[in-house]
Design an enzyme around this catalytic site. Structure first.
Site, PDB file in Angstrom:
ATOM      1  N   ARG A 134      -3.296  10.104   1.498  1.00 42.28           N
ATOM      2  CA  ARG A 134      -2.399   9.544   0.495  1.00 42.28           C
ATOM      3  C   ARG A 134      -1.590  10.690  -0.114  1.00 42.28           C
ATOM      4  O   ARG A 134      -2.100  11.806  -0.271  1.00 42.28           O
ATOM      5  CB  ARG A 134      -3.186   8.839  -0.618  1.00 42.28           C
ATOM      6  CG  ARG A 134      -3.790   7.507  -0.216  1.00 42.28           C
ATOM      7  CD  ARG A 134      -2.744   6.412  -0.061  1.00 42.28           C
ATOM      8  NE  ARG A 134      -3.304   5.113   0.272  1.00 42.28           N
ATOM      9  CZ  ARG A 134      -3.401   4.616   1.507  1.00 42.28           C
ATOM     10  NH1 ARG A 134      -2.976   5.313   2.546  1.00 42.28           N
ATOM     11  NH2 ARG A 134      -3.914   3.412   1.703  1.00 42.28           N
ATOM     12  N   HIS A 159       5.045   7.610   6.780  1.00 44.34           N
ATOM     13  CA  HIS A 159       3.791   6.840   6.699  1.00 44.34           C
ATOM     14  C   HIS A 159       3.586   6.005   7.977  1.00 44.34           C
ATOM     15  O   HIS A 159       3.416   4.780   7.913  1.00 44.34           O
ATOM     16  CB  HIS A 159       3.803   5.932   5.450  1.00 44.34           C
ATOM     17  CG  HIS A 159       2.406   5.589   4.979  1.00 44.34           C
ATOM     18  ND1 HIS A 159       2.045   5.526   3.653  1.00 44.34           N
ATOM     19  CD2 HIS A 159       1.287   5.282   5.667  1.00 44.34           C
ATOM     20  CE1 HIS A 159       0.766   5.190   3.553  1.00 44.34           C
ATOM     21  NE2 HIS A 159       0.287   5.045   4.760  1.00 44.34           N
TER      22      HIS A 159
END
Ligand SMILES: NC(=O)c1ccc[n+]([C@@H]2O[C@H](COP(=O)([O-])OP(=O)(O)OC[C@H]3O[C@@H](n4cnc5c(N)ncnc54)[C@H](OP(=O)(O)O)[C@@H]3O)[C@@H](O)[C@H]2O)c1
Length: 316
Positions: A231, A279
Site C-alpha cells: 500500500r 496499481h
C-alpha cells in the site's frame, strides 16, 4: 426451495461490470445479487460483496451476516465508518494474485540485480557501461516484509530463480524449502543490511503505516533497491526521495501510492530512479475472485471458517 439469500454487491473497480457478472454466475440463482444502490429492503440482505463501498453502503443492513471483500487488503474496508463491528469480514486469499505478484516482483528484482538502474542512467548519457559488475543471483539476497500468502508466492518464484530470500513477519513461519523466515525487530535490524532488494508485502495496519521511512530504508546497504507492492501509505515518500537523491538507494519500483491515481507533477513520475506502475502488480481477476467469494460464502453459510477470514483486532 426456501426464500433466496439476498446479497448486496458493490464494486468500484475498473472491471466492475465483469466482476458483477462473474460474482452473479459463481453464486448462482439461489443467491440473487442486489446491486447497490438498488438495495430493495435492506433488512433482507444477509451478505455483502464489496470493494470501496460508499459511506452509506451498510445503512439499514440489520440482518447482515458477513462481508466479502473483493481484494486481499482490507485496510479500506476496516476504515469504513459503517462496517458493523460484529460482522465477519472475509478477504481474497491469493485468488490468482500470487502468480501475478510473483511475476511483477521478479521483474523488479531482475531489474535491480542486472544493473538496470545504472544501465538506464548510462544510456541517457549515451555512455557504454561495459564494465558492469554482475553479482551471482545466489549472493543477491531479497528481503520481503511479510510472510503471508502473496509474500510466500513471491518468495517461491525468487528462490526458483536462484535468489536467497528472507521473509519478515510478526512470528516465525514454517515457509516452503529455501525461504528463510525471520520475526521481530532485532531480526529485521539484522536482515536489512543484507538485502539488495527489499519488497514490501505487508497489510496496511497502524503498526505498518509509514514503515518504509528513513530509519528502515537507510539500514539497507548502499545501492539497494525498493519494491513496494503493498500500500502507498507504507512508504514515507519524502524519505525515499531523499535516499534516492543521496545515492543511498539505486532505485525503486512502486505500484502503490498514498494518493491514487498518482497526481500530475508528482516527483515520482519523472524521477530517473523510480519505476511507476498504476496499481497493476496483482489485479484481482473477476473469475478467480468470484469463485473464491462463492466458495467462502458457502463455507460461512455452512457454519465454517473460510480462508481469508480477517482478524479484526490484528487488522489483517
Ligand atoms: N498492489 C497490488 O495489486 C496488491 C494486490 C493484492 C494485495 N496487495 C497488498 O498485499 C498485502 C499482503 O497480502 P497477503 O494476502 O499476502 O496478506 P497476508 O497473507 O495477510 O500476509 C500478511 C503478512 O504480513 C505480516 N505482518 C502483518 N503485520 C505485521 C507487522 N506489524 N510486522 C511484521 N509482519 C507483519 C503477517 O505476519 P504473520 O505471518 O506473523 O501474521 C503476514 O506474514 C495486502 O494487505 C495488500 O495491501 C497489493
Amino acid at each position: 426451495m426456501g426464500s433466496a439469500t439476498r446479497i448486496l454487491f458493490h464494486c468500484a473497480g475498473d472491471d466492475d461490470a465483469r466482476m458483477q457478472d462473474a460474482v452473479a454466475a459463481a453464486l448462482g440463482p439461489e443467491h440473487p445479487l442486489a446491486v447497490w444502490p438498488d438495495v430493495g429492503d435492506p433488512a433482507t440482505i444477509r451478505y455483502a460483496v464489496a470493494w470501496h463501498p460508499p459511506d452509506d453502503f451498510f445503512d439499514g443492513l440489520i440482518a447482515l451476516e458477513a462481508v466479502f471483500a473483493l481484494a486481499a487488503g482490507v485496510d479500506q474496508l476496516l476504515r469504513h465508518p459503517g462496517l458493523p463491528a460484529h460482522v465477519p469480514l472475509v478477504r481474497l486469499d491469493d485468488a490468482g494474485m500470487g502468480n501475478k505478484m510473483a511475476e511483477y516482483v521478479l521483474h523488479g528484482v531482475l531489474h535491480a540485480h542486472r544493473g538496470w538502474p545504472d544501465l538506464l542512467a548510462a544510456a541517457r548519457q549515451e555512455r557504454w557501461l561495459h564494465d558492469l559488475d554482475v553479482t551471482p543471483a545466489g549472493r543477491f539476497r531479497v528481503g520481503i516484509l511479510g510472510a503471508g500468502t502473496l509474500a510466500t508466492a513471491v518468495a517461491r518464484r525468487l528462490v526458483a530463480n536462484g535468489y536467497p530470500v528472507s521473509c519478515w513477519s510478526r512470528g516465525v513461519r514454517a515457509l516452503p524449502d529455501g525461504i528463510d523466515s525471520v520475526a521481530g525487530t532485532a531480526a529485521l535490524d539484522a536482515l536489512l543490511p543484507r538485502c539488495r532488494v527489499l519488497v514490501c508485502l505487508l497489510p496496511l495496519t497502524p503498526a505498518t503505516r509509514g514503515i518504509l521511512d528513513t530509519a528502515l530504508l537507510s539500514a539497507l546497504p548502499r545501492g539497494a533497491f525498493l519494491v513496494n507492492v503493498a500500500r502507498g501509505e507504507h512508504l514515507v515518500e519524502a524519505d525515499l526521495l531523499a535516499l534516492l537523491d543521496a545515492d543511498h538507494l539505486s532505485g525503486a519500483m512502486l505500484d502503490v501510492f498514498a494518493e491514487e491515481p498518482l497526481p500530475e507533477r508528482h516527483p515520482f513520475w519523472r524521477h530517473p530512479k523510480v519505476l511507476v506502475s498504476p496499481h497493476v502488480s496483482a489485479p484481482s481477476g473477476p473469475e478467480d475472485s468470484a469463485a473464491q467469494v462463492a466458495d467462502s460464502l458457502r463455507v460461512v453459510e455452512a457454519g465454517g471458517r473460510p480462508d481469508g477470514l480477517v482478524d479484526r483486532a490484528r487488522g489483517y
